[in-house]
Design a protein around this motif. Structure first.
Motif, PDB file in Angstrom:
ATOM      1  N   ILE A   1      -5.100  -7.820  -8.668  1.00  0.00           N
ATOM      2  CA  ILE A   1      -4.247  -6.672  -8.426  1.00  0.00           C
ATOM      3  C   ILE A   1      -2.798  -7.150  -8.388  1.00  0.00           C
ATOM      4  O   ILE A   1      -2.506  -8.231  -7.878  1.00  0.00           O
ATOM      5  CB  ILE A   1      -4.621  -5.953  -7.111  1.00  0.00           C
ATOM      6  CG1 ILE A   1      -3.794  -4.687  -6.937  1.00  0.00           C
ATOM      7  CG2 ILE A   1      -4.477  -6.877  -5.912  1.00  0.00           C
ATOM      8  CD1 ILE A   1      -4.243  -3.832  -5.780  1.00  0.00           C
TER       9      ILE A   1
ATOM     10  N   TYR B   1       0.832  -1.209   0.000  1.00  0.00           N
ATOM     11  CA  TYR B   1       0.000   0.000   0.000  1.00  0.00           C
ATOM     12  C   TYR B   1       0.866   1.258   0.000  1.00  0.00           C
ATOM     13  O   TYR B   1       0.584   2.216  -0.721  1.00  0.00           O
ATOM     14  CB  TYR B   1      -0.918   0.011   1.212  1.00  0.00           C
ATOM     15  CG  TYR B   1      -1.621   1.341   1.412  1.00  0.00           C
ATOM     16  CD1 TYR B   1      -2.678   1.711   0.595  1.00  0.00           C
ATOM     17  CD2 TYR B   1      -1.189   2.233   2.384  1.00  0.00           C
ATOM     18  CE1 TYR B   1      -3.306   2.940   0.755  1.00  0.00           C
ATOM     19  CE2 TYR B   1      -1.809   3.454   2.555  1.00  0.00           C
ATOM     20  CZ  TYR B   1      -2.864   3.804   1.735  1.00  0.00           C
ATOM     21  OH  TYR B   1      -3.469   5.027   1.882  1.00  0.00           O
TER      22      TYR B   1
ATOM     23  N   VAL C   1      -3.427   0.785  -5.136  1.00  0.00           N
ATOM     24  CA  VAL C   1      -3.996  -0.158  -4.175  1.00  0.00           C
ATOM     25  C   VAL C   1      -5.301   0.371  -3.592  1.00  0.00           C
ATOM     26  O   VAL C   1      -6.284  -0.355  -3.455  1.00  0.00           O
ATOM     27  CB  VAL C   1      -2.975  -0.456  -3.062  1.00  0.00           C
ATOM     28  CG1 VAL C   1      -3.568  -1.402  -2.033  1.00  0.00           C
ATOM     29  CG2 VAL C   1      -1.715  -1.059  -3.661  1.00  0.00           C
TER      30      VAL C   1
ATOM     31  N   TRP D   1      -6.394  -2.387   3.332  1.00  0.00           N
ATOM     32  CA  TRP D   1      -7.086  -3.680   3.332  1.00  0.00           C
ATOM     33  C   TRP D   1      -6.901  -4.394   2.003  1.00  0.00           C
ATOM     34  O   TRP D   1      -6.755  -5.616   1.958  1.00  0.00           O
ATOM     35  CB  TRP D   1      -8.566  -3.481   3.643  1.00  0.00           C
ATOM     36  CG  TRP D   1      -8.792  -2.801   4.947  1.00  0.00           C
ATOM     37  CD1 TRP D   1      -9.325  -1.563   5.153  1.00  0.00           C
ATOM     38  CD2 TRP D   1      -8.474  -3.318   6.247  1.00  0.00           C
ATOM     39  NE1 TRP D   1      -9.364  -1.255   6.483  1.00  0.00           N
ATOM     40  CE2 TRP D   1      -8.841  -2.320   7.189  1.00  0.00           C
ATOM     41  CE3 TRP D   1      -7.920  -4.500   6.716  1.00  0.00           C
ATOM     42  CZ2 TRP D   1      -8.663  -2.489   8.552  1.00  0.00           C
ATOM     43  CZ3 TRP D   1      -7.744  -4.665   8.080  1.00  0.00           C
ATOM     44  CH2 TRP D   1      -8.119  -3.675   8.967  1.00  0.00           C
ATOM     45  N   THR D   2      -6.897  -3.633   0.904  1.00  0.00           N
ATOM     46  CA  THR D   2      -6.626  -4.234  -0.394  1.00  0.00           C
ATOM     47  C   THR D   2      -5.195  -4.757  -0.453  1.00  0.00           C
ATOM     48  O   THR D   2      -4.928  -5.811  -1.035  1.00  0.00           O
ATOM     49  CB  THR D   2      -6.864  -3.206  -1.515  1.00  0.00           C
ATOM     50  OG1 THR D   2      -8.177  -2.689  -1.418  1.00  0.00           O
ATOM     51  CG2 THR D   2      -6.675  -3.841  -2.894  1.00  0.00           C
TER      52      THR D   2
ATOM     53  N   SER E   1      -6.447   1.120  -0.595  1.00  0.00           N
ATOM     54  CA  SER E   1      -6.569   1.018   0.853  1.00  0.00           C
ATOM     55  C   SER E   1      -5.620  -0.056   1.353  1.00  0.00           C
ATOM     56  O   SER E   1      -5.196  -0.947   0.606  1.00  0.00           O
ATOM     57  CB  SER E   1      -8.013   0.678   1.261  1.00  0.00           C
ATOM     58  OG  SER E   1      -8.342  -0.640   0.897  1.00  0.00           O
TER      59      SER E   1
ATOM     60  N   TRP F   1      -5.168  -8.013   1.337  1.00  0.00           N
ATOM     61  CA  TRP F   1      -5.767  -9.039   0.492  1.00  0.00           C
ATOM     62  C   TRP F   1      -4.758  -9.540  -0.535  1.00  0.00           C
ATOM     63  O   TRP F   1      -4.613 -10.743  -0.749  1.00  0.00           O
ATOM     64  CB  TRP F   1      -7.010  -8.474  -0.193  1.00  0.00           C
ATOM     65  CG  TRP F   1      -7.514  -9.301  -1.334  1.00  0.00           C
ATOM     66  CD1 TRP F   1      -7.437  -9.019  -2.676  1.00  0.00           C
ATOM     67  CD2 TRP F   1      -8.179 -10.570  -1.252  1.00  0.00           C
ATOM     68  NE1 TRP F   1      -7.999 -10.014  -3.420  1.00  0.00           N
ATOM     69  CE2 TRP F   1      -8.466 -10.983  -2.568  1.00  0.00           C
ATOM     70  CE3 TRP F   1      -8.555 -11.389  -0.179  1.00  0.00           C
ATOM     71  CZ2 TRP F   1      -9.117 -12.171  -2.856  1.00  0.00           C
ATOM     72  CZ3 TRP F   1      -9.193 -12.592  -0.460  1.00  0.00           C
ATOM     73  CH2 TRP F   1      -9.475 -12.966  -1.782  1.00  0.00           C
ATOM     74  N   TRP F   2      -4.049  -8.605  -1.166  1.00  0.00           N
ATOM     75  CA  TRP F   2      -3.021  -8.986  -2.145  1.00  0.00           C
ATOM     76  C   TRP F   2      -1.937  -9.834  -1.485  1.00  0.00           C
ATOM     77  O   TRP F   2      -1.466 -10.814  -2.064  1.00  0.00           O
ATOM     78  CB  TRP F   2      -2.410  -7.735  -2.757  1.00  0.00           C
ATOM     79  CG  TRP F   2      -1.167  -7.999  -3.537  1.00  0.00           C
ATOM     80  CD1 TRP F   2      -1.065  -8.424  -4.836  1.00  0.00           C
ATOM     81  CD2 TRP F   2       0.183  -7.894  -3.054  1.00  0.00           C
ATOM     82  NE1 TRP F   2       0.243  -8.569  -5.179  1.00  0.00           N
ATOM     83  CE2 TRP F   2       1.040  -8.254  -4.110  1.00  0.00           C
ATOM     84  CE3 TRP F   2       0.735  -7.508  -1.831  1.00  0.00           C
ATOM     85  CZ2 TRP F   2       2.415  -8.252  -3.986  1.00  0.00           C
ATOM     86  CZ3 TRP F   2       2.113  -7.514  -1.704  1.00  0.00           C
ATOM     87  CH2 TRP F   2       2.939  -7.883  -2.772  1.00  0.00           C
TER      88      TRP F   2
END
Length: 230
Positions: free
Chosen positions: A165, A136, A143, A147-148, A145, A151-152
């Motif tokens: 992503i 991030y 990205v 949180w994304t 956020s 997740w990645w």
């Protein structure tokens, strides 16, 4: 010695707290509370640097402790922003999170043991936490956020690879390579540890049944050997 154990636990908490603190700082959302937490984390790392000399740690560990003390200094970002080195502010944030890895791993080894499942699980979760935060910070616009980013990191470390992503910049790709080298190995080891646990549990059950059966056979033989039997 008890003080050093409590210091190790504080370092773990500080390592985990580094990601949200850096994210808040990078987005300019700092508050007096986050500033106080930032100074508290820095004091913990500073105390740990002193503790490294007390426990006679190796040169590499002392260097990692010194690096994170410098990079986590709360006023560093403001100093860089006010000087001609403002472009290095994001790099300093990336290095601050990255420096947590060589600082936290020895602490986890001392706390939970190097060969335990808890250690492997701790390294796996730490790699995802730091990898997501670093991704991030490396590509905030892409990205979106943190949180994304997490997740990645989970998708990458578990080798699922959805491809929804992916990093496109050099810093982002360097984070991806580091996560592949550390995270994938940690999660593979963790999966192997769980598999071995269930296999050993099955073996223990079978061994228990065999021992019970042998005990019954031994009792039957002893009954036959008694005078007047059969």
């Amino acid at each position: 010695m008890n003080a050093l154990k409590w210091l190790d636990r504080a370092v773990i908490v500080g390592a985990i707290a580094t990601v949200p603190l850096v994210v808040v700082d990078s987005r300019g959302l700092g508050t007096p509370l986050t500033t106080a937490a930032d100074w508290l984390v820095w004091l913990v790392f500073l105390a740990d640097l002193v503790g490294d000399y007390w426990r006679r740690a190796g040169a590499g560990q002392k260097l990692a402790s010194f690096a994170i003390v410098v990079l986590s200094f709360p006023a560093l970002h403001e100093v860089l922003a006010l000087s001609r080195l403002a472009r290095l502010a994001r790099l300093a944030q990336l290095l601050r999170v990255a420096a947590v890895v060589p600082k936290a791993l020895p602490v986890f080894r001392r706390t939970v043991g190097r060969r335990s499942v808890r250690y492997v699980a701790s390294v796996s979760l730490l790699s995802v936490w730091l990898g997501g935060g670093l991704f991030y910070l490396a590509e905030p616009e892409r990205v979106g956020s943190v949180w994304t980013g997490l997740w990645w990191a989970v998708v990458t470390a578990t080798t699922v690879g959805y491809g929804d992503i992916s990093p496109v910049t050099l810093p982002g790709r360097m984070v991806g390579v580091a996560l592949m080298l550390v995270g994938i190995g940690a999660f593979a080891t963790l999966g192997g540890s769980f598999a071995a646990f269930f296999i050993e549990s099955g073996r223990d059950d079978r061994l228990g049944r065999i021992e019970e059966r042998l005990g019954q056979i031994q009792e039957s033989l002893e009954d036959l050997r008694r005078p007047g039997a059969g």
